[in-house]
Write a protein that holds these residues in place. Sequence first.
Motif, PDB file in Angstrom:
ATOM      1  N   SER A 134     -11.297  -6.330   8.029  1.00 17.80           N
ATOM      2  CA  SER A 134     -12.034  -6.778   9.061  1.00 17.80           C
ATOM      3  C   SER A 134     -11.417  -5.746  10.456  1.00 17.80           C
ATOM      4  CB  SER A 134     -11.394  -8.281   9.797  1.00 17.80           C
ATOM      5  OG  SER A 134      -9.860  -8.429   9.078  1.00 17.80           O
ATOM      6  N   SER A 135      -9.863  -4.778   9.899  1.00 19.47           N
ATOM      7  CA  SER A 135      -9.988  -4.430  10.837  1.00 19.47           C
ATOM      8  C   SER A 135     -10.773  -2.554  11.142  1.00 19.47           C
ATOM      9  CB  SER A 135      -8.598  -4.365  11.275  1.00 19.47           C
ATOM     10  OG  SER A 135      -7.839  -3.706   9.770  1.00 19.47           O
ATOM     11  N   GLY A 136     -11.225  -2.897   9.855  1.00 22.31           N
ATOM     12  CA  GLY A 136     -12.226  -0.699   9.725  1.00 22.31           C
ATOM     13  C   GLY A 136     -10.985  -0.516   9.387  1.00 22.31           C
ATOM     14  N   VAL A 137      -9.430  -0.797   9.054  1.00 22.46           N
ATOM     15  CA  VAL A 137      -8.178   0.759   8.750  1.00 22.46           C
ATOM     16  C   VAL A 137      -8.080   0.895   6.924  1.00 22.46           C
ATOM     17  CG1 VAL A 137      -6.115   1.421   9.411  1.00 22.46           C
ATOM     18  CG2 VAL A 137      -7.284  -0.006  11.409  1.00 22.46           C
ATOM     19  N   PRO A 138      -8.096   1.705   6.275  1.00 21.06           N
ATOM     20  CA  PRO A 138      -8.108   1.690   5.078  1.00 21.06           C
ATOM     21  C   PRO A 138      -6.370   1.960   4.181  1.00 21.06           C
ATOM     22  CG  PRO A 138      -9.279   3.330   5.699  1.00 21.06           C
ATOM     23  CD  PRO A 138      -9.080   2.984   7.190  1.00 21.06           C
ATOM     24  N   LEU A 139      -6.147   0.702   4.480  1.00 23.62           N
ATOM     25  CA  LEU A 139      -4.396   1.453   4.198  1.00 23.62           C
ATOM     26  C   LEU A 139      -4.323   0.909   2.998  1.00 23.62           C
ATOM     27  CD1 LEU A 139      -1.346   0.943   4.622  1.00 23.62           C
ATOM     28  CD2 LEU A 139      -1.687  -1.411   5.163  1.00 23.62           C
ATOM     29  N   THR A 140      -3.253   1.833   2.099  1.00 25.06           N
ATOM     30  CA  THR A 140      -3.325   1.265   0.441  1.00 25.06           C
ATOM     31  C   THR A 140      -1.751   0.475   1.110  1.00 25.06           C
ATOM     32  OG1 THR A 140      -3.559   4.184   0.857  1.00 25.06           O
ATOM     33  CG2 THR A 140      -1.995   2.720  -1.156  1.00 25.06           C
ATOM     34  N   LEU A 141      -2.779  -0.194  -0.262  1.00 23.22           N
ATOM     35  CA  LEU A 141      -1.828  -1.443  -0.744  1.00 23.22           C
ATOM     36  C   LEU A 141      -1.032  -1.380  -2.351  1.00 23.22           C
ATOM     37  CD1 LEU A 141      -3.668  -3.760   0.591  1.00 23.22           C
ATOM     38  CD2 LEU A 141      -2.015  -3.696   2.223  1.00 23.22           C
ATOM     39  N   VAL A 142      -0.066  -2.249  -1.868  1.00 22.50           N
ATOM     40  CA  VAL A 142       1.536  -1.669  -3.534  1.00 22.50           C
ATOM     41  C   VAL A 142       1.856  -2.869  -3.638  1.00 22.50           C
ATOM     42  CG1 VAL A 142       2.581  -0.721  -4.841  1.00 22.50           C
ATOM     43  CG2 VAL A 142       1.080   0.703  -3.744  1.00 22.50           C
ATOM     44  N   GLN A 143       1.162  -3.796  -5.019  1.00 23.87           N
ATOM     45  CA  GLN A 143       2.165  -4.740  -5.557  1.00 23.87           C
ATOM     46  C   GLN A 143       3.497  -4.816  -6.366  1.00 23.87           C
ATOM     47  OE1 GLN A 143       0.076  -7.434  -7.281  1.00 23.87           O
ATOM     48  NE2 GLN A 143       1.585  -9.591  -7.096  1.00 23.87           N
ATOM     49  N   ALA A 144       4.558  -4.563  -5.366  1.00 27.21           N
ATOM     50  CA  ALA A 144       5.788  -3.678  -6.310  1.00 27.21           C
ATOM     51  C   ALA A 144       6.812  -4.490  -5.614  1.00 27.21           C
ATOM     52  CB  ALA A 144       5.647  -2.418  -6.365  1.00 27.21           C
ATOM     53  N   ASP A 145       8.064  -3.689  -6.311  1.00 26.99           N
ATOM     54  CA  ASP A 145       9.674  -4.851  -6.182  1.00 26.99           C
ATOM     55  C   ASP A 145      10.306  -3.344  -5.362  1.00 26.99           C
ATOM     56  OD1 ASP A 145      12.010  -4.901  -6.927  1.00 26.99           O
ATOM     57  OD2 ASP A 145      12.077  -4.078  -8.748  1.00 26.99           O
ATOM     58  N   ALA A 146      10.895  -4.278  -4.247  1.00 26.92           N
ATOM     59  CA  ALA A 146      11.430  -3.472  -3.951  1.00 26.92           C
ATOM     60  C   ALA A 146      12.984  -2.469  -4.390  1.00 26.92           C
ATOM     61  CB  ALA A 146      11.890  -4.068  -1.899  1.00 26.92           C
ATOM     62  N   ALA A 147      13.512  -3.383  -5.096  1.00 25.04           N
ATOM     63  CA  ALA A 147      14.704  -2.901  -5.905  1.00 25.04           C
ATOM     64  C   ALA A 147      14.589  -2.090  -6.672  1.00 25.04           C
ATOM     65  CB  ALA A 147      15.172  -4.237  -5.528  1.00 25.04           C
ATOM     66  N   ASN A 148      12.918  -1.709  -7.384  1.00 25.28           N
ATOM     67  CA  ASN A 148      12.898  -0.976  -8.106  1.00 25.28           C
ATOM     68  C   ASN A 148      11.193  -0.379  -7.613  1.00 25.28           C
ATOM     69  OD1 ASN A 148      14.619  -1.417 -10.876  1.00 25.28           O
ATOM     70  ND2 ASN A 148      13.489  -3.914 -10.124  1.00 25.28           N
ATOM     71  N   LEU A 149      11.439   0.623  -6.849  1.00 21.39           N
ATOM     72  CA  LEU A 149      10.224   1.357  -6.234  1.00 21.39           C
ATOM     73  C   LEU A 149       9.845   2.561  -6.934  1.00 21.39           C
ATOM     74  CD1 LEU A 149      11.874   2.272  -2.535  1.00 21.39           C
ATOM     75  CD2 LEU A 149      10.417   0.224  -3.534  1.00 21.39           C
TER      76      LEU A 149
END
Length: 292
Positions: A134-149
């Motif tokens: 909807s914003s037109g900003v193609p941000l890369t998204l990652v589903q992951a764990d902040a304690a095991n980057l």
Amino acid sequence: MPITTWRNPTPVVTHLSNRPYPRRVEITGEPGATRREVGSHENLRASRSWWDLDADNYQAEHGDFLGEVDFVWCPERLREADANLLGDVRGKRILELGCGAAAAGRWLMTQGAKVISLDLSGGMLRHAKDQNLSSGVPLTLVQADAANLPFGTEQFDIVCTAFGAVPFIEDSARVMREVHRVLKPGGRWVFSVTHPMRWIFLDDPTEHGLVAVHSYFDRRPYVEYDETGAATYVEHHRTLGDRLRELIAAGFTLVDLVEPEWPPGHDQTWGQWSPLRGRLFPGTAIFCSVKS
């Protein structure tokens, strides 16, 4: 933009409230809340399930305040565009932890940064993906764990989060070490959390929330549980000293500690945050550090 999923099982969530709890709660077959220790697996199940189930409600309640392309550090409405806590981000490689719907990551992209936004909750990332479109900003998204980057060492110039990850993982010191690992030398790590002193009060934005009733030094997590006694929501308290020791032990140097004041004309209540309480004591702490 597809979401990259990494199979790392530590909770990374975004939340802007520590909640009230009774002084004693017995497990009697009814849902309730208490302070007690939780193991990492129970913490994981609770956090991931909570934010997957609550994502729609959270976005409906707070989406307008956070925006689609904006970086708001806290309910006091401090914006990165005004505070400049990250410095000049043009051309910088940035990792956003506990991104939720990732409005901050998209804003950073519009400022010329190269951004990856990460969260554990698929429900929250679904909103992030929709807002990318909807914003037109193609941000890369990652589903992951902040304690095991899931990144190699010294990959990023900046790591940041606005109320994500840090309060929701039982071993927050490990999060600090992981952030240090993925940052380049001299890289910046900035995160906002509920101000530790708020934990002595009830989560009540009215005058009833102005009386200290809990020990500042009680570090047991706040836990909501279901009728079986299983945790459904977990949030962890650390004192200011605890946070400083975590940062220093991980190899960071603290360069600023921001306690945003409640701005004139801001009359919106968000959970325990309100103009009444905001005029009297801080609700947010923002830790600004650099990799030593």
